[in-house]
Design a protein around this motif. Structure first.
Motif, PDB file in Angstrom:
ATOM      1  N   ALA A 252       3.238 -11.215  -8.318  1.00  0.00           N
ATOM      2  CA  ALA A 252       3.818 -10.012  -8.922  1.00  0.00           C
ATOM      3  C   ALA A 252       3.047  -9.539 -10.150  1.00  0.00           C
ATOM      4  O   ALA A 252       3.281  -8.436 -10.647  1.00  0.00           O
ATOM      5  CB  ALA A 252       5.290 -10.260  -9.263  1.00  0.00           C
ATOM      6  N   CYS A 254       3.145 -10.151 -13.281  1.00  0.00           N
ATOM      7  CA  CYS A 254       3.899  -9.830 -14.510  1.00  0.00           C
ATOM      8  C   CYS A 254       3.215 -10.384 -15.757  1.00  0.00           C
ATOM      9  O   CYS A 254       3.295  -9.801 -16.837  1.00  0.00           O
ATOM     10  CB  CYS A 254       5.306 -10.404 -14.432  1.00  0.00           C
ATOM     11  SG  CYS A 254       6.165 -10.000 -12.902  1.00  0.00           S
ATOM     12  N   GLN A 256       0.285 -10.502 -16.673  1.00  0.00           N
ATOM     13  CA  GLN A 256      -0.787  -9.728 -17.297  1.00  0.00           C
ATOM     14  C   GLN A 256      -0.341  -9.171 -18.648  1.00  0.00           C
ATOM     15  O   GLN A 256      -1.139  -9.049 -19.557  1.00  0.00           O
ATOM     16  CB  GLN A 256      -1.144  -8.527 -16.416  1.00  0.00           C
ATOM     17  CG  GLN A 256      -1.965  -8.872 -15.213  1.00  0.00           C
ATOM     18  CD  GLN A 256      -2.229  -7.602 -14.441  1.00  0.00           C
ATOM     19  OE1 GLN A 256      -3.023  -6.771 -14.845  1.00  0.00           O
ATOM     20  NE2 GLN A 256      -1.542  -7.439 -13.336  1.00  0.00           N
ATOM     21  N   ILE A 271       3.543   2.137 -18.889  1.00  0.00           N
ATOM     22  CA  ILE A 271       3.805   1.735 -17.514  1.00  0.00           C
ATOM     23  C   ILE A 271       4.495   2.850 -16.722  1.00  0.00           C
ATOM     24  O   ILE A 271       4.947   2.637 -15.611  1.00  0.00           O
ATOM     25  CB  ILE A 271       4.579   0.406 -17.424  1.00  0.00           C
ATOM     26  CG1 ILE A 271       5.930   0.501 -18.120  1.00  0.00           C
ATOM     27  CG2 ILE A 271       3.749  -0.744 -17.992  1.00  0.00           C
ATOM     28  CD1 ILE A 271       6.852  -0.684 -17.793  1.00  0.00           C
TER      29      ILE A 271
HETATM   30  C1  HEC Z   1       0.848  -3.403 -17.632  1.00  0.00           C
HETATM   31  C2  HEC Z   1       1.702  -4.291 -18.390  1.00  0.00           C
HETATM   32  C3  HEC Z   1       2.980  -4.789 -17.719  1.00  0.00           C
HETATM   33  C4  HEC Z   1       3.123  -5.448 -16.523  1.00  0.00           C
HETATM   34  C5  HEC Z   1       2.048  -5.842 -15.539  1.00  0.00           C
HETATM   35  C6  HEC Z   1       4.542  -5.727 -16.382  1.00  0.00           C
HETATM   36  N1  HEC Z   1       5.220  -5.248 -17.464  1.00  0.00           N
HETATM   37 FE1  HEC Z   1       7.206  -5.372 -17.768  1.00  0.00          FE
HETATM   38  N2  HEC Z   1       7.032  -4.153 -19.391  1.00  0.00           N
HETATM   39  C7  HEC Z   1       5.852  -3.699 -19.927  1.00  0.00           C
HETATM   40  C8  HEC Z   1       6.120  -2.727 -20.964  1.00  0.00           C
HETATM   41  C9  HEC Z   1       5.089  -1.998 -21.806  1.00  0.00           C
HETATM   42  C10 HEC Z   1       7.520  -2.580 -21.008  1.00  0.00           C
HETATM   43  C11 HEC Z   1       8.296  -1.600 -21.900  1.00  0.00           C
HETATM   44  C12 HEC Z   1       8.061  -0.222 -21.342  1.00  0.00           C
HETATM   45  C13 HEC Z   1       8.804   0.912 -22.019  1.00  0.00           C
HETATM   46  O1  HEC Z   1       9.900   0.724 -22.535  1.00  0.00           O
HETATM   47  O2  HEC Z   1       8.256   2.014 -21.992  1.00  0.00           O
HETATM   48  C14 HEC Z   1       8.059  -3.522 -20.033  1.00  0.00           C
HETATM   49  C15 HEC Z   1       9.414  -3.738 -19.809  1.00  0.00           C
HETATM   50  C16 HEC Z   1       9.928  -4.726 -18.970  1.00  0.00           C
HETATM   51  C17 HEC Z   1      11.305  -5.121 -18.906  1.00  0.00           C
HETATM   52  C18 HEC Z   1      12.424  -4.564 -19.782  1.00  0.00           C
HETATM   53  C19 HEC Z   1      12.519  -5.384 -21.039  1.00  0.00           C
HETATM   54  C20 HEC Z   1      13.442  -4.824 -22.080  1.00  0.00           C
HETATM   55  O3  HEC Z   1      13.866  -5.599 -22.955  1.00  0.00           O
HETATM   56  O4  HEC Z   1      13.719  -3.617 -22.099  1.00  0.00           O
HETATM   57  C21 HEC Z   1      11.414  -6.105 -17.975  1.00  0.00           C
HETATM   58  C22 HEC Z   1      12.666  -6.841 -17.549  1.00  0.00           C
HETATM   59  C23 HEC Z   1      10.091  -6.303 -17.434  1.00  0.00           C
HETATM   60  N3  HEC Z   1       9.205  -5.449 -18.066  1.00  0.00           N
HETATM   61  C24 HEC Z   1       9.773  -7.225 -16.442  1.00  0.00           C
HETATM   62  C25 HEC Z   1       8.536  -7.257 -15.810  1.00  0.00           C
HETATM   63  C26 HEC Z   1       8.274  -7.973 -14.586  1.00  0.00           C
HETATM   64  C27 HEC Z   1       9.297  -8.834 -13.859  1.00  0.00           C
HETATM   65  C28 HEC Z   1       6.989  -7.728 -14.244  1.00  0.00           C
HETATM   66  C29 HEC Z   1       6.255  -8.149 -12.993  1.00  0.00           C
HETATM   67  C30 HEC Z   1       6.836  -7.627 -11.786  1.00  0.00           C
HETATM   68  C31 HEC Z   1       6.429  -6.850 -15.276  1.00  0.00           C
HETATM   69  N4  HEC Z   1       7.395  -6.582 -16.184  1.00  0.00           N
HETATM   70  C32 HEC Z   1       5.118  -6.386 -15.305  1.00  0.00           C
HETATM   71  C33 HEC Z   1       4.590  -4.070 -19.530  1.00  0.00           C
HETATM   72  C34 HEC Z   1       4.305  -4.672 -18.309  1.00  0.00           C
END
Ligand code: HEC
Ligand code: HEC
Length: 424
Positions: A252, A254, A256, A271
């Motif tokens: 997945a 994540c 990264q 994102i």
């Molecule tokens: C390219 C970087 C990136 C990747 C890859 C990524 N994330 Fe994120 N994630 C973020 C960012 C940045 C935010 C906040 C975005 C916003 O609020 O605009 C976020 C937000 C989240 C949140 C919400 C957290 C909160 O407290 O609001 C969750 C849950 C989450 N990601 C889970 C995951 C999972 C599970 C994966 C893999 C499937 C993943 N992310 C992959 C960058 C990433």
């Protein structure tokens, strides 16, 4: 050291297929635990001082500093809900445009706010006071209240020395908000004294916040089990949670961005999540945050920092604002994610399942222009895999900090007040 190189851990339960982690997956998993001790903050000489933390805790829960006497830090960062507010958008005196993040483990971060417009925990704490939608107060009235309240004054002066003579209203006029002509007309040395006292109070608040740790989850027990090859500890995660973990560190992608023990790289990414208001994004995110922190007098390189030439200060000064920062937001920690719904910088998603559905399909993704990084690809996981991933994320929940940190205290002793703390 670990003997992980040549074996694959086979972890399973009688009635479920075993989860087999490859050596590479195991190495990745180990990077996510344990959470190290809270790093020192050299920009705040009081960050480890228990008396400062007591004063900070009293200030955190005190609504008397807001214009209507009803808003405290705890209004939006309530201890019973993991120091957040369970609302999509924060409401103090008005409803704002961003979601209140949890304060658990906040002292591990290097930038504060979704856009990183503060580079120290203490300078962050100054913002809500003067924000029209939050406390709608002023630093001069804040310091005056500390001065006129015996308990606050005693606690403050025993830590930081004498307060400015705030009862001299010629020198320190009432309602001289920091954006007003009355403030500009004050002597520079008097403005500096108010700024310094305000910064000192905020350093106390930061000393309190840095105690808000919540890091011992079932996942951490599992990782200990991996390190020690201890089956009892490995059983801390169910087979479904283990399958979710495997997806998380591998297929997945994540990790990264959600890397390391706090499950965040503490950097900024766009994102492309759909906006809460519909239509194209209007929030410049890191683009404005960076400009703000670089010109703020309260930044790590400013005169109120206790380490203006240190690493934090150099990092703030060295970043060059670029178009790629537009619309990017800080990667949030995933620890205790089960407790901190709704999610994202505008609280766009109510449930973890909604977040995962977005990553799975990238439906309604807001593409901007060629500057947007294109790391994300639709995951195309099955429903069962998504359920595993959600189960894993829920295994990152830890016990909350001790009750003694959850409410108002006497600023001098850190004990619950025997009678209400007196106002001015
Ligand atoms: C390219 C970087 C990136 C990747 C890859 C990524 N994330 Fe994120 N994630 C973020 C960012 C940045 C935010 C906040 C975005 C916003 O609020 O605009 C976020 C937000 C989240 C949140 C919400 C957290 C909160 O407290 O609001 C969750 C849950 C989450 N990601 C889970 C995951 C999972 C599970 C994966 C893999 C499937 C993943 N992310 C992959 C960058 C990433
Ligand atoms: C009206 C609701 C509200 C009040 C009151 C409030 N906050 Fe917040 N807080 C927020 C929101 C919303 C954000 C994110 C804002 C942003 O990124 O622009 C935030 C961000 C933070 C952060 C940064 C966390 C991170 O992960 O970057 C800290 C720390 C924090 N607040 C502490 C405090 C303290 C200390 C007080 C009292 C002095 C306070 N807050 C008062 C709503 C509030």
């Amino acid at each position: 050291m670990l003997a992980l190189c040549c074996m694959s851990a086979v972890l399973g339960f009688a009635d479920e297929p075993a989860v087999v982690f490859t050596p590479r997956q195991q190495r990745r998993i180990l990077q996510h635990s344990p959470v190290p001790a809270v790093p020192d903050d050299p920009t705040n000489d009081w960050d480890r001082d228990p008396a400062a933390a007591h004063l900070g805790q009293a200030l955190f829960f005190d609504a008397g500093f807001s214009r209507n006497g009803q808003v405290s830090c705890a209004t939006c960062h309530g201890p019973m809900i993991a120091w957040t507010d369970a609302q999509p958008l924060a409401t103090g005196l008005e409803t704002g445009t961003r979601h209140s993040p949890s304060l658990l483990n906040v002292a591990h971060q290097r930038w504060f706010f979704w856009d990183g417009r503060a580079d120290t925990l203490w300078s962050q704490a100054m913002h809500p006071i003067e924000h029209p939608g939050e406390f709608d107060a002023s630093r001069i009235e804040y310091v005056r209240r500390i001065h006129s309240d015996a308990a606050y004054r005693e606690a403050y002066e025993s830590l930081f020395g004498p307060l400015p003579p705030m009862d001299d209203e010629q020198r320190f006029p009432r309602d001289a908000r920091s954006d007003s002509p009355a403030w500009a007309a004050m002597a520079e040395t008097d403005r500096d004294q108010v700024n310094r006292a305000f910064a000192n109070c905020s350093k106390s608040v930061a000393a309190y916040e840095s105690r808000l740790r919540s890091v011992e989850s079932p996942f951490d027990v599992f990782v200990e089990g991996l390190r020690q090859d201890d089956e009892t500890k490995l059983a801390a995660l169910t087979a479904s949670e283990q399958r979710g973990l495997q997806l998380f560190v591998d297929e997945a992608g994540c990790r990264q961005c959600h890397s390391g023990p706090l499950f965040s790289d503490f950097e900024f990414h766009n994102i492309g999540i759909p906006t809460g208001h519909g239509g194209a994004p209007r929030d410049p995110g890191r683009f404005d945050g960076l400009a703000h922190v670089q010109r703020s007098p309260f930044s790590a390189h400013g005169p109120y920092s206790d380490d203006p030439d240190g690493a934090r200060a150099r990092r703030t000064a060295s970043i060059v604002q670029g178009q790629e920062h537009w619309g990017s937001f800080k990667t949030p920690t995933l620890r205790n994610i089960e407790r901190t719904a709704p999610y994202m910088h505008q609280g766009q998603f109510d449930r973890l399942e909604d977040v995962l559905a977005f990553y799975n399909t990238l439906e309604d993704m807001q593409l901007q222009d060629h500057h947007q990084e294109m790391v994300l690809k639709p995951l195309e996981l099955t429903d069962a895999q998504l359920a595993d991933l959600a189960a894993f994320l829920r295994s990152l929940t830890s016990p909350l900090p001790p009750k003694s940190l959850m409410g108002p205290v006497d600023p001098r002793t850190g004990k619950p007040p025997s009678e209400p703390i007196e106002g001015p």
